[in-house]
Design a protein around this motif. Structure first.
Motif, PDB file in Angstrom:
ATOM      1  N   THR A 161      41.497  49.363  63.740  1.00  0.00           N
ATOM      2  CA  THR A 161      42.679  50.079  63.308  1.00  0.00           C
ATOM      3  C   THR A 161      43.210  50.852  64.511  1.00  0.00           C
ATOM      4  O   THR A 161      42.594  50.825  65.585  1.00  0.00           O
ATOM      5  CB  THR A 161      42.368  51.027  62.130  1.00  0.00           C
ATOM      6  OG1 THR A 161      43.590  51.497  61.557  1.00  0.00           O
ATOM      7  CG2 THR A 161      41.525  52.217  62.574  1.00  0.00           C
TER       8      THR A 161
ATOM      9  N   ASP B 102      38.312  50.335  67.485  1.00  0.00           N
ATOM     10  CA  ASP B 102      37.994  48.917  67.393  1.00  0.00           C
ATOM     11  C   ASP B 102      36.520  48.788  67.750  1.00  0.00           C
ATOM     12  O   ASP B 102      36.140  48.896  68.918  1.00  0.00           O
ATOM     13  CB  ASP B 102      38.853  48.097  68.356  1.00  0.00           C
ATOM     14  CG  ASP B 102      38.551  46.595  68.281  1.00  0.00           C
ATOM     15  OD1 ASP B 102      37.787  46.194  67.392  1.00  0.00           O
ATOM     16  OD2 ASP B 102      39.075  45.845  69.130  1.00  0.00           O
TER      17      ASP B 102
ATOM     18  N   TYR C 108      36.563  53.030  55.350  1.00  0.00           N
ATOM     19  CA  TYR C 108      36.964  52.082  54.304  1.00  0.00           C
ATOM     20  C   TYR C 108      36.083  52.291  53.075  1.00  0.00           C
ATOM     21  O   TYR C 108      34.876  52.507  53.186  1.00  0.00           O
ATOM     22  CB  TYR C 108      36.813  50.642  54.794  1.00  0.00           C
ATOM     23  CG  TYR C 108      37.159  49.589  53.752  1.00  0.00           C
ATOM     24  CD1 TYR C 108      38.481  49.363  53.383  1.00  0.00           C
ATOM     25  CD2 TYR C 108      36.162  48.838  53.146  1.00  0.00           C
ATOM     26  CE1 TYR C 108      38.805  48.402  52.426  1.00  0.00           C
ATOM     27  CE2 TYR C 108      36.482  47.875  52.193  1.00  0.00           C
ATOM     28  CZ  TYR C 108      37.799  47.662  51.835  1.00  0.00           C
ATOM     29  OH  TYR C 108      38.118  46.716  50.887  1.00  0.00           O
TER      30      TYR C 108
ATOM     31  N   THR D 149      41.755  52.687  53.074  1.00  0.00           N
ATOM     32  CA  THR D 149      41.590  52.090  54.392  1.00  0.00           C
ATOM     33  C   THR D 149      42.208  52.971  55.466  1.00  0.00           C
ATOM     34  O   THR D 149      43.350  53.414  55.334  1.00  0.00           O
ATOM     35  CB  THR D 149      42.275  50.703  54.443  1.00  0.00           C
ATOM     36  OG1 THR D 149      41.818  49.899  53.342  1.00  0.00           O
ATOM     37  CG2 THR D 149      41.983  50.000  55.747  1.00  0.00           C
TER      38      THR D 149
ATOM     39  N   THR E  55      44.214  53.713  58.505  1.00  0.00           N
ATOM     40  CA  THR E  55      45.253  53.076  59.307  1.00  0.00           C
ATOM     41  C   THR E  55      45.303  53.683  60.705  1.00  0.00           C
ATOM     42  O   THR E  55      45.978  53.170  61.587  1.00  0.00           O
ATOM     43  CB  THR E  55      46.630  53.220  58.627  1.00  0.00           C
ATOM     44  OG1 THR E  55      46.901  54.606  58.403  1.00  0.00           O
ATOM     45  CG2 THR E  55      46.642  52.477  57.298  1.00  0.00           C
ATOM     46  N   ARG E  56      44.575  54.782  60.889  1.00  0.00           N
ATOM     47  CA  ARG E  56      44.360  55.393  62.197  1.00  0.00           C
ATOM     48  C   ARG E  56      43.057  56.162  62.142  1.00  0.00           C
ATOM     49  O   ARG E  56      42.768  56.836  61.155  1.00  0.00           O
ATOM     50  CB  ARG E  56      45.500  56.350  62.581  1.00  0.00           C
ATOM     51  CG  ARG E  56      45.266  57.082  63.896  1.00  0.00           C
ATOM     52  CD  ARG E  56      46.398  58.031  64.246  1.00  0.00           C
ATOM     53  NE  ARG E  56      46.087  58.769  65.451  1.00  0.00           N
ATOM     54  CZ  ARG E  56      46.255  58.305  66.695  1.00  0.00           C
ATOM     55  NH1 ARG E  56      46.758  57.092  66.857  1.00  0.00           N
ATOM     56  NH2 ARG E  56      45.933  59.032  67.741  1.00  0.00           N
TER      57      ARG E  56
END
Length: 258
Positions: free
Chosen positions: A186, A190, A239, A252, A254-255
């Motif tokens: 995201t 990573d 998550y 989830t 997103t950052r």
């Protein structure tokens, strides 16, 4: 119950809002998307600040899109406490959620993993609640709040066997077990993540025959993914997937500042 369950599921995973951090304080910032069967229903952001062995988490959530037309729900969370080498121990936990024109707020104080005080506004009348399981004094020991429960110091196994949680009204146990290693990507992160299965075990502060609680209690396929934040040297969830009778609720990142 459904509105509070949504807010609590989010609070287990997220912490959001603004922070009074100094320039040299380690800070982790993240943003989350919450969806039901792939349809976005809420968004959240978070800031976690570590300062002189103390931590502060301020949190927020709001429904988005079509979900706002059904029930406009907002939640705010503020947690502060001591950042230990084996766990983060809260001293205060504030949780408020608004749904439509109604609202509830919870204020809880902790000392040495025990609840010292807890207030709910408006004050509930439990005598009018059928099949209510009252919270006992022993239920307020060896507990943490829903957010600190899943912030794990870097040298500790994220999938801890059991965590006792008190959210201001209900006592529950979260039972985790290691499932596998995976990869998560995201904005800002990573890398490898630890995937745990998680089971919800209600203890007190709930209706004995609640269909929603009984359903979640029986689930054995809830997953939570932990990523490492190098800035804070902790594992934090990125998550969460919870099957419900209405579809899978997924939260989830997103950052995530890894």
């Amino acid at each position: 119950m459904q509105n509070r369950l949504l807010a609590l599921l989010a609070s287990i995973l997220i912490a959001a809002g603004s922070s009074s951090a100094r320039a040299d304080d380690p800070v982790n910032t993240a943003e989350f998307s919450i969806a039901l069967s792939g349809l976005p229903i809420a968004r959240a952001e978070f800031t976690t600040t570590l300062r002189d062995k103390r931590y502060e988490i301020s949190a927020g959530l709001r429904t988005t899109g079509l979900a706002r037309f059904i029930t406009d729900t907002k939640a705010q969370i503020i947690v502060d406490g001591l950042a230990g080498r084996k766990n983060w121990r809260p001293q205060s936990f504030s949780f408020r959620y608004d749904y439509g024109r109604r609202s509830r707020s919870f204020e809880t104080r902790f000392l040495h993993d025990q609840v010292t005080s807890s207030t709910i506004t408006p004050k509930p009348d439990y005598s009018k609640r059928k099949n209510w399981v009252p919270t006992r004094p022993q239920d307020l020991k060896n507990v943490t709040d829903p957010v600190s429960a899943l912030i794990v110091p870097g040298g500790t196994e994220p999938c801890r066997a059991m965590v006792g949680v008190f959210d201001g009204e209900a006592r529950m146990n979260l039972r985790l077990s290691h499932k596998r290693m995976d990869r998560f990507t995201t904005a800002g992160f990573d890398g490898e993540v630890t995937v745990c299965s998680i089971r919800y075990e209600p203890v007190s502060g709930h209706r004995r025959k609640s269909k929603d609680i009984d359903y979640v209690k029986r689930l054995d396929n809830i997953e939570i993914w932990f990523a490492k934040s190098a800035k804070l040297d902790v594992y934090a969830p990125v998550y969460l997937a919870v099957p419900t009778k209405y579809g899978v609720i997924s939260i989830t990142a997103t950052r995530f500042d890894g």
